[in-house]
Structure formats: structure tokens, C-alpha cells
Design an enzyme around this catalytic site. Structure first.
Site, short mmCIF file in Angstrom:
data_model
loop_
_atom_site.label_atom_id
_atom_site.label_comp_id
_atom_site.label_asym_id
_atom_site.label_seq_id
_atom_site.Cartn_x
_atom_site.Cartn_y
_atom_site.Cartn_z
N HIS A 286 0.83 -1.21 0.00
CA HIS A 286 0.00 0.00 0.00
C HIS A 286 0.87 1.26 0.00
O HIS A 286 0.70 2.14 -0.85
CB HIS A 286 -0.91 -0.02 1.23
CG HIS A 286 -1.76 1.19 1.40
ND1 HIS A 286 -3.10 1.22 1.10
CD2 HIS A 286 -1.48 2.46 1.83
CE1 HIS A 286 -3.60 2.42 1.33
NE2 HIS A 286 -2.63 3.19 1.78
N GLU A 287 1.78 1.35 0.98
CA GLU A 287 2.60 2.55 1.07
C GLU A 287 3.54 2.69 -0.12
O GLU A 287 3.84 3.80 -0.56
CB GLU A 287 3.38 2.55 2.39
CG GLU A 287 2.51 2.59 3.64
CD GLU A 287 1.52 3.74 3.67
OE1 GLU A 287 1.80 4.79 3.04
OE2 GLU A 287 0.48 3.61 4.33
N HIS B 195 1.72 4.46 -2.83
CA HIS B 195 1.83 5.92 -2.67
C HIS B 195 3.18 6.40 -3.19
O HIS B 195 3.27 7.44 -3.87
CB HIS B 195 1.71 6.29 -1.19
CG HIS B 195 0.32 6.34 -0.65
ND1 HIS B 195 -0.70 7.03 -1.27
CD2 HIS B 195 -0.22 5.81 0.48
CE1 HIS B 195 -1.81 6.93 -0.54
NE2 HIS B 195 -1.55 6.18 0.52
N HIS C 155 3.32 6.72 -6.85
CA HIS C 155 2.60 7.93 -7.26
C HIS C 155 3.53 9.15 -7.17
O HIS C 155 3.52 10.03 -8.04
CB HIS C 155 1.38 8.10 -6.35
CG HIS C 155 0.32 8.99 -6.89
ND1 HIS C 155 -0.79 9.37 -6.16
CD2 HIS C 155 0.16 9.59 -8.09
CE1 HIS C 155 -1.57 10.14 -6.89
NE2 HIS C 155 -1.01 10.30 -8.07
#
Length: 696
Positions: free
Chosen positions: A488-489, A492, A495
């Protein structure tokens, strides 16, 4: 003229001298311009902040004093690139106050916070500056702007309006005071929650009280005890890698209750670290701010700048998922109660029993014990798995950098290159809990990405988490939840690292709050996909790839306990919304407020809010206020988006290229729904979320 030249030379000498003395003010003579952490001392921050504020003030003054008619080129562009020094210092400082804080940094935060708030308010409430922005905005159709420039202009205009630019002078003064007080309260709230977490320890000196716990968990507790000068004992803390396994496996119900209650009562113990009064003050101040800005509630104010737009849209989605989750949660309670009764327990399932009996149900239903999975998920292998997925999707390579400046020995640094070998970013990881780090997991930057005067500045990105620590005998072995958190991180981080925007205010993760979780949450889908597990899930001792039999059990159990997970999350999202939907300022009894919200939504007794108000840092120290729903909103997007990959193959080059070019590279440079439609070719289907959670 001669006097002016001498004065200028003296000023330059002073600045040069201060730069030599203060590493924050000079150019970073480090690989890729990363922060020289080992050179930066606490005493450097205040002088650096003060100098950077002066420079930023001068840059703003120059924009306002420009005699030429306002244009994007002479007003918006210099505004975008103003304050870069201040931003750099603040990114470093705020990052360390979250991940490696101490008494000195906390004191500096309390000193600088009102000054920074005042500084940024002075800019946002500068009537002459806003007049120039307004002129450009009203003439925007004649400026010949590209889509990114148009979005930057629209954002600045709206941000100034939302910051109070249209208010009367008296109301501007009121807003300044509100913002200062909110900033200080937020810092105190975070300090209190961290202090409460650090203050608790469960010390066990009777080995019988360890019954049920896996050997790895016991070893970690022994290491923690030794680190606290209590060798020969076992210490458990409120950090997730310590707390959750204890709740999941410890046979001693009384001790499970003690740990659980210590966690859910953080900063709610009527002591010097209590946050209840702070919560009441903050929600009232936010309401006052929203009213000042012409909104009935703070939720109305916050959502006006989000994809959701209205609290009705948020609540409609939440209620739709809630109505599917609560019946499932009740079924899960019944399954666990059957085991309690069969064992002759003689008690009703309580919240501190959930993890323990859920594990028993998982074992009974799926013949799967999470402890048998962990040997296949060593931290290094999982991280490399995330890197491999990024390579297969986007062609990027990630290589560790040795001898890089770091702020703690646990931190590791990597260089990220594109498929053509071009440098994309520096990426730091910081994965283990310690007293100076707040709970949770997050991504942020030490440097944003942008292009200035034709010079492309690439980002410096980091991931922070609180994963299971290695012991003397074993590496860090992750739970499935921790595996998904790492992916998940890292989503990010992708991104932030793949962004191709020109302007810092729309670069990377600078997007609508309820859009920012799309890249992170879609990345979780690869974490436990069978095809991906075969790439990285290897036994830490034998190197054996995870067997098909275990993958099949994982697949069968993948929707297990989703009633609990969904209900616990949604309850916190609803609590957040209710706090920010209040329309009456008064002194709120936090415990009573939470109780009334729980009763109004039918929250079952066996489940508590994922975060209670007194340690709900997302909404009281970060900018998720009236926005914790964003995770569920973005899950509609990520579940629907991953369907596109499943339709064409999870590593399909064309789908990955479309996702990279329309989502990851674009940042906040266009409206998020436009970007999503460009990727998917249609609006997202909400049913994808329910299918993803096994609720449909």
C-alpha cells in the site's frame, strides 16, 4: 551606488557565513541532493526557518510589486516556485517529528508552528496578491494555458478563497487566530497520543502467561525486555507488531483485556496526556472556521474541495457498504461464540477476544494459521516483491544505495531508474517501531518533483511503517496485513516517484484527498495474487517458494473476517463525519458522543471504532478530517481499476502504461474523475468494492 554595492556584499557574506554554519540553508552537497541528516542538529531549525520565512516574504513582495499587468507567467508561476527553501526545511523537520522525534524537536514544533501558520496566513490573506491571482483567473481563457497550468491557476484561486481571501479584515483576523490555535492543539494532541503509547508496557515474568504465543512473538518480547533493561522477562507494547499478535494468540484472557483496553483508552485516562478537551476544542474551532467561510458545517467546507463534494454522497456510499458489512460481522460473532461455548468458556465474546477467536475460526474453517504463512514473508523478500511488481508493470529498477545520509540506522536508501536508465527518484524505507515514531504507516517526500527554468528536479520519497522487528534468530517476518501495508505505502511512493508534472503544487500525491488512495490501494491487489506470490514469497530458511496448498488456503480465506474489518473501519469513518457534521458549538463529552454515534448506527458491542477520538491522528493531526471515508471511496476506484488488469492480465503492458500515464504521472494536474475515465474508459462501478471485500 557604491554604498548599495558594499551593503549587498555584506549581506551576501552574511548569508554565505550562515549557510556554512547551518546545513539547512546551503546547497546539499550529497548524492542526489538528499538531506545531510548527520549534519543537521536541532539548533539549526529555528534560524533556518526564520531565514527561509524572510526569503519567502521577499519573493511574495516581488510578485505583488511587479508593475506589469498580472499574467500566469509573472504571477502564478513565481508563486508556485516561491518558498522552496522553506518547503525544503519544513519537509525535513516535519518528517522527523513524525518518525524520529525527541523533546527538542517537539519543543521546536510548538515554537515554530504558530509562526508558520501566521506566515502562510499572511500570504493567503494578502489582498494585493489575491487581486493579481483573481485578475489572472478571470482572464484565464485568454492566457493560452495547457491543462496543467489551468488546474494550477484554478487551484490557487480556490485555495485563496478557501483560505479567507474574500473575508472582511475583521474576519481575516479571526481566521488567523483560529488557524494558530488549531495548529497548536494538533501538535499537543499528537504529543499526547505518542506519550501514552510510549508509557504503556505489559511486563510478563511468569512463562505460563505466554501460553498460546508463537515462539517468534515470545522472542520479540524478550528482545524488547532486554532493550528496556528487564532481561529475563517479556515486554509487550502498544505498537501493532507487539499488540496484535498478543491479542491474536495469548491464551490469558485477562492480559488480552489489559492490552486491548490500554490501546483503546489511549489519551483518554484523565491524566496530563488526555486528549478529550483538545478534541472538543478542535471540532468547535473547525465549525467556527467553516461558518466564517460561509458553510454550515466543517464537513461541508472540507468536501467542497473533494471528489465526493457533499456529505450526502459520502454517507450514501458508507451506508451502502455498512448495510452489507454489519450482517457479516454478526455472522462472524456467532461463529466465534460457538467456539467459546464448545470450549466451556461461559462468557460472551468481547472486543479483546475478537482476534483470538477469529484466529481459531480461521484455523477451523480454512486449516490456515497465519503463523505458518509468516516464514514466507520476510521483510526483505516482501520489499523486493513490491519492487519486482513495479518493474514488471512500469519497467523501473530499484537499487540500494550504500553510505547514504540517513536519520536512523534502520533507514535504507534506494535509487529508482526508469526503463531507459534515467534517474527517477531516491526512495527511503523506515520500517520498524521505536519510541520516537508515531504509530501507523505513511508515505511522504523530502523533496517534491517539479520543472523550473527547464531544470527537472526529481523527488525524494520515503515510506515509514511499524512492522515486526527482527530478533536475534529470525529476520522480520510479516503478517499478511503488514505485507499489504508495505505494498500500500509503496503504491503511494510510486505515485510520488513517477510523477511528470511541472508545478510542485500538483506534483505526485498532491491530489484530492479521496483520490490519493487509488494508487496505494490498487497496489495491494498484487501483494497476494497467486502469480505474484510465486515471485517473492520464499521461506526465509530454506528458500522454498510458497507451496500451492498454502496459496489455495490463502485464496479461500481471503475474504475471511471482512465483516469485522469493514465494520471497524466504517465506524471510524462515520465517527469522523459526525464530528465534522456538528452545527452547534458547545463543550462536547467525547465518550458520550462516541457512544451516541455507535448506538445510532447499530455498531455491535463486540467491535470498537478502529480509532477512538483521542488517538484518531488521521483527523486530528493530519488532513483527513471529514476525509477518513477516502479509503472506502478510493476502494471503489481501485477495485474497479484492478478489474481492468484482471480482464487483460495483471501485468498487461498496455493496461499498466495507461495507468501510469493517466494516473501515476499526472498527479493533480487534471480533475481526478477525468483522469480515471481516461484510464478506464468509464465511470467506476461501486459493486466492485463489495465484490472485493466478499460482501456481494
Amino acid at each position: 551606488m557604491k554604498k548599495l554595492l558594499v551593503t549587498s556584499l555584506i549581506c551576501l557574506m552574511m548569508i554565505s557565513c550562515s549557510q556554512k554554519e547551518n546545513p539547512l540553508l546551503g546547497e546539499f552537497n550529497t548524492p542526489f541532493g538528499v538531506p545531510p541528516f548527520e549534519q543537521i542538529k536541532p539548533e539549526h531549525y529555528m534560524p533556518a526557518f526564520e531565514e527561509a520565512i524572510k526569503q519567502h516574504d521577499a519573493e511574495i513582495a516581488a510578485i505583488v510589486a511587479n508593475p506589469e499587468a498580472p499574467t500566469f507567467k509573472n504571477t502564478i508561476e513565481p508563486l508556485e516556485f516561491s518558498g522552496l527553501l522553506l518547503t525544503r526545511i519544513n519537509l525535513i523537520f516535519s518528517s522527523l517529528t513524525e518518525a524520529e522525534t525527541n523533546d527538542q524537536l517537539q519543543a521546536i514544533a510548538k515554537e515554530i508552528s504558530p509562526k508558520l501558520t501566521e506566515h502562510y496566513d499572511n500570504i493567503s490573506l494578502n489582498a494585493d496578491l489575491f487581486a493579481r491571482i483573481k485578475t489572472v483567473y478571470e482572464n484565464r481563457e485568454n492566457e493560452g494555458l495547457d491543462p496543467e497550468q489551468m488546474k494550477v491557476l484554478e487551484n490557487h484561486y480556490k485555495d485563496f478563497v478557501r483560505a479567507g481571501a474574500l473575508l472582511s479584515e475583521a474576519d481575516k483576523d479571526t481566521l488567523r487566530e483560529i488557524n494558530k490555535e488549531l495548529a497548536m492543539l494538533s501538535i499537543q494532541y499528537g504529543d499526547n497520543a505518542l506519550a501514552e503509547s510510549n508509557a504503556f508496557e505489559l511486563v510478563i515474568d511468569n512463562k505460563d502467561d505466554l501460553a498460546g504465543l508463537p515462539e517468534a512473538v515470545i522472542a520479540a518480547a524478550a528482545d524488547e525486555a532486554a532493550a528496556r533493561n528487564q532481561a529475563g522477562k517479556w515486554v509487550f507494547t502498544l505498537d501493532a507488531p507487539s499488540r496484535i499478535p498478543f491479542l491474536q494468540y495469548a491464551d490469558n484472557r485477562d492480559l488480552r483485556e489489559k492490552v486491548y483496553k490500554a490501546y483503546v483508552n489511549k489519551a483518554d485516562n484523565d491524566n496530563s496526556y488526555d486528549n478529550k478537551a483538545i478534541v472538543s476544542k478542535m471540532v468547535n474551532l473547525r465549525l467556527k472556521k467553516a461558518n466564517l467561510m460561509g458553510f454550515g458545517t466543517y464537513a461541508d467546507f472540507a468536501l467542497d474541495d473533494r471528489m465526493a463534494k457533499t456529505d450526502k454522497n459520502v454517507n450514501d456510499l458508507i451506508n451502502r457498504v455498512w448495510s452489507a458489512a454489519i450482517p457479516r460481522a454478526k455472522e462472524e460473532v456467532a461463529d466465534m461464540q460457538k467456539i467459546i461455548d464448545a470450549e466451556g468458556g461461559g462468557f460472551k465474546l468481547a472486543p479483546w477476544d475478537w482476534w483470538y477467536y477469529a484466529e481459531k475460526v480461521r484455523k477451523a474453517k480454512y486449516d490456515l494459521n497465519e503463523d505458518e504463512l509468516k516464514p514466507y514473508f520476510s521483510l526483505d523478500n516482501v520489499r523486493e516483491g513490491a519492487f519486482m511488481v513495479a518493474n514488471k508493470l512500469y519497467g523501473i529498477t530499484i537499487t540500494e544505495l550504500k553510505d547514504m545520509p540517513v536519520y536512523h540506522p534502520d533507514v535504507r536508501a534506494f535509487e529508482v531508474k526508469d526503463a531507459d536508465g534515467k534517474h527517477l527518484a531516491v526512495f527511503y524505507t523506515d520500517y520498524f517501531p521505536r519510541p520516537g515514531k508515531r504509530a501507523g504507516a505513511w508515505m511522504y517526500n523530502f523533496r517534491e518533483s517539479y520543472v523550473q527554468d527547464g531544470n527537472e528536479v526529481r523527488p525524494i520519497v520515503y515510506n515509514v511503517a511499524n512492522f515486526t522487528k527482527p530478533t536475534a534468530d529470525t529476520p522480520s517476518l510479516l503478517t499478511i496485513d503488514e505485507v499489504q501495508t508495505l505494498f500500500h505505502e509503496f503504491g503511494h511512493a510510486l505515485h510520488g516517484m513517477l510523477t511528470r508534472c511541472h508545478y510542485p503544487s500538483v506534483s505526485g500525491t498532491s491530489v484530492a484527498r479521496d483520490f490519493v488512495e487509488l494508487p496505494s490501494q490498487i497496489n495491494e491487489h498484487w501483494a497476494t495474487h497467486p502469480e505474484v506470490l510465486k515471485l517473492y514469497a520464499k521461506h526465509y530458511q530454506t528458500g522454498e517458494i510458497i507451496p500451492d496448498s498454502l496459496i489455495e488456503k490463502m485464496e479461500a480465506a481471503s475474504k475471511f473476517n471482512q465483516g469485522f474489518a469493514t465494520t471497524e473501519f466504517l465506524a471510524a469513518a462515520i465517527l469522523d463525519m459526525r464530528w465534522h457534521e456538528i452545527s452547534e458549538a458547545k463543550e462536547y463529552d467525547v465518550r458520550q458522543f462516541e457512544k451516541e454515534v455507535a448506538q445510532s448506527i447499530g455498531l455491535i458491542d463486540e467491535i470498537t471504532y478502529r480509532y477512538r477520538s483521542t488517538y484518531f491522528s488521521h483527523i486530528f493531526t493530519n488532513d483527513y478530517c471529514a476525509g477518513y471515508y477516502s479509503y472506502i471511496w478510493a476502494e471503489v476506484l481501485d477495485a474497479d481499476a484492478f478489474d481492468a488488469f484482471k480482464e487483460h492480465g495483471i501485468f498487461d503492458p498496455a493496461t499498466a502504461k495507461a495507468f501510469r500515464e493517466n494516473i501515476l504521472e499526472k498527479g493533480g494536474s487534471e480533475d481526478p474523475m477525468i483522469l480515471y475515465r481516461q484510464f478506464r474508459g468509464a465511470d467506476p462501478n461501486p459493486d466492485a468494492l463489495l465484490r472485493n471485500r466478499g460482501l456481494k
